[in-house]
Scaffold this motif. Sequence first.
Motif, short mmCIF file in Angstrom:
data_model
loop_
_atom_site.label_atom_id
_atom_site.label_comp_id
_atom_site.label_asym_id
_atom_site.label_seq_id
_atom_site.Cartn_x
_atom_site.Cartn_y
_atom_site.Cartn_z
N UNK A 12 0.83 -1.21 0.00
CA UNK A 12 0.00 0.00 0.00
C UNK A 12 0.86 1.25 0.00
N UNK A 13 1.94 1.25 0.80
CA UNK A 13 2.86 2.38 0.79
C UNK A 13 3.40 2.61 -0.62
N UNK A 14 3.86 1.55 -1.27
CA UNK A 14 4.51 1.69 -2.57
C UNK A 14 3.53 2.13 -3.66
N UNK A 15 2.35 1.54 -3.68
CA UNK A 15 1.38 1.89 -4.72
C UNK A 15 0.97 3.36 -4.59
N UNK A 22 -2.88 12.89 -9.08
CA UNK A 22 -2.98 14.27 -9.52
C UNK A 22 -1.67 15.03 -9.34
N UNK A 23 -0.57 14.29 -9.15
CA UNK A 23 0.72 14.94 -8.97
C UNK A 23 0.99 15.42 -7.57
N UNK A 24 0.11 15.14 -6.61
CA UNK A 24 0.27 15.68 -5.26
C UNK A 24 -0.16 14.63 -4.24
N UNK A 25 0.73 14.33 -3.29
CA UNK A 25 0.43 13.39 -2.21
C UNK A 25 0.78 14.02 -0.87
N UNK A 26 0.02 13.65 0.15
CA UNK A 26 0.31 14.09 1.51
C UNK A 26 0.27 12.87 2.43
N UNK A 27 1.29 12.73 3.27
CA UNK A 27 1.40 11.61 4.19
C UNK A 27 1.43 12.12 5.63
N UNK A 28 0.67 11.47 6.48
CA UNK A 28 0.72 11.73 7.92
C UNK A 28 1.51 10.60 8.58
N UNK A 29 2.45 10.98 9.44
CA UNK A 29 3.37 10.01 10.03
C UNK A 29 3.31 10.11 11.55
N UNK A 114 5.54 17.99 17.76
CA UNK A 114 5.32 16.96 18.79
C UNK A 114 5.51 15.59 18.16
N UNK A 115 4.53 14.68 18.27
CA UNK A 115 4.70 13.33 17.78
C UNK A 115 4.12 13.05 16.42
N UNK A 116 3.91 14.09 15.61
CA UNK A 116 3.28 13.92 14.31
C UNK A 116 4.10 14.65 13.24
N UNK A 117 4.10 14.09 12.05
CA UNK A 117 4.78 14.74 10.92
C UNK A 117 3.91 14.63 9.68
N UNK A 118 4.14 15.54 8.75
CA UNK A 118 3.51 15.51 7.43
C UNK A 118 4.60 15.61 6.38
N UNK A 119 4.44 14.84 5.32
CA UNK A 119 5.30 14.96 4.14
C UNK A 119 4.39 15.19 2.94
N UNK A 120 4.67 16.23 2.18
CA UNK A 120 3.96 16.49 0.94
C UNK A 120 4.92 16.25 -0.22
N UNK A 243 -10.53 19.81 -4.88
CA UNK A 243 -10.82 19.16 -3.59
C UNK A 243 -9.55 19.04 -2.76
N UNK A 244 -9.73 19.03 -1.46
CA UNK A 244 -8.58 18.89 -0.56
C UNK A 244 -7.90 17.55 -0.79
N UNK A 245 -6.58 17.51 -0.89
CA UNK A 245 -5.87 16.23 -1.10
C UNK A 245 -6.13 15.26 0.05
N UNK A 246 -6.17 13.99 -0.28
CA UNK A 246 -6.32 12.95 0.73
C UNK A 246 -5.02 12.84 1.54
N UNK A 247 -5.16 12.78 2.86
CA UNK A 247 -4.01 12.59 3.72
C UNK A 247 -3.89 11.10 4.01
N UNK A 248 -2.83 10.48 3.52
CA UNK A 248 -2.60 9.05 3.71
C UNK A 248 -1.80 8.81 4.99
N UNK A 249 -2.01 7.64 5.59
CA UNK A 249 -1.29 7.27 6.80
C UNK A 249 -0.09 6.41 6.42
#
Length: 257
Positions: A12-15, A22-29, A114-120, A243-249
């Motif tokens: 799932x991470x790799x796919x 749409x050329x744009x991804x956001x990840x919550x870590x 704190x204990x959370x990060x985002x990568x776009x 639309x707002x990009x989906x934030x993936x875990x």
Amino acid sequence: MIDFAYQRREAANRVACSHPEDGLHVWQINLDDPHAHADDCAQVLDADERARAERFAFPLLRRRYLAAHAALRGILGCSLGRSPDAIELRTDANGKPCLADVPSPLRFNLSHSAGMALVAVSWRHEVGVDIERWSEPAHLMAMVAHYFSVSEKAAFWSLADEQRVPGFHRWWTLKEACLKATGVGLRFPLDAFCVEFRPQFRPRLLDGPSAMQGLQLWSLDLAGVGWSAALAWADPRGNGARPSPTVRQWSWQGWRI
């Protein structure tokens, strides 16, 4: 025994990384995930990053730094089809991290609190992201007076009392995302551009320098109460109404395969 759940998480991470819709991804870590082992994270970082991690006085801050930067390399690695430790980074003329050795249109940005990060990650255009854990700044009123533009001050004081702390952080993350997308950082005065941050309106740039024109802005919905996050994307073709990009875990359990 084959751990099929492990393989599904890794896949799932790799796919999600390698097939940008749409050329744009956001990840919550989750930086405090028990699977984010500090020793494993340190192994994929370069010497400068490991040296910086060692300078943290508190083990918790060191561990979170290692996790944030290891996750960034994992996301970039699976986006490019490379192992995390094969990612080479440098900083551009403005000090913004970028890829050192890959002739690719890939752009990225990291933020952690704190204990959370985002990568776009963006495949075509510059991107900026910011995340903040809510707190009530001791000098919130002074910060509003000093850093908000004239119209932003009027908007802030129009908020109900209970909306002001989250409203402040919504404003802060939107501003930070704009500055990070353009690469200028906090060297650019915060009151020299204006954003719509009130919760009843769509976030957007109201006024600003030419370098910020065309930025699309979003306040991101995160899992968990008490956080604000924002994204700025420099897509010159956009009209700000996407639309707002989906934030993936991000899953730590498959990140190094």
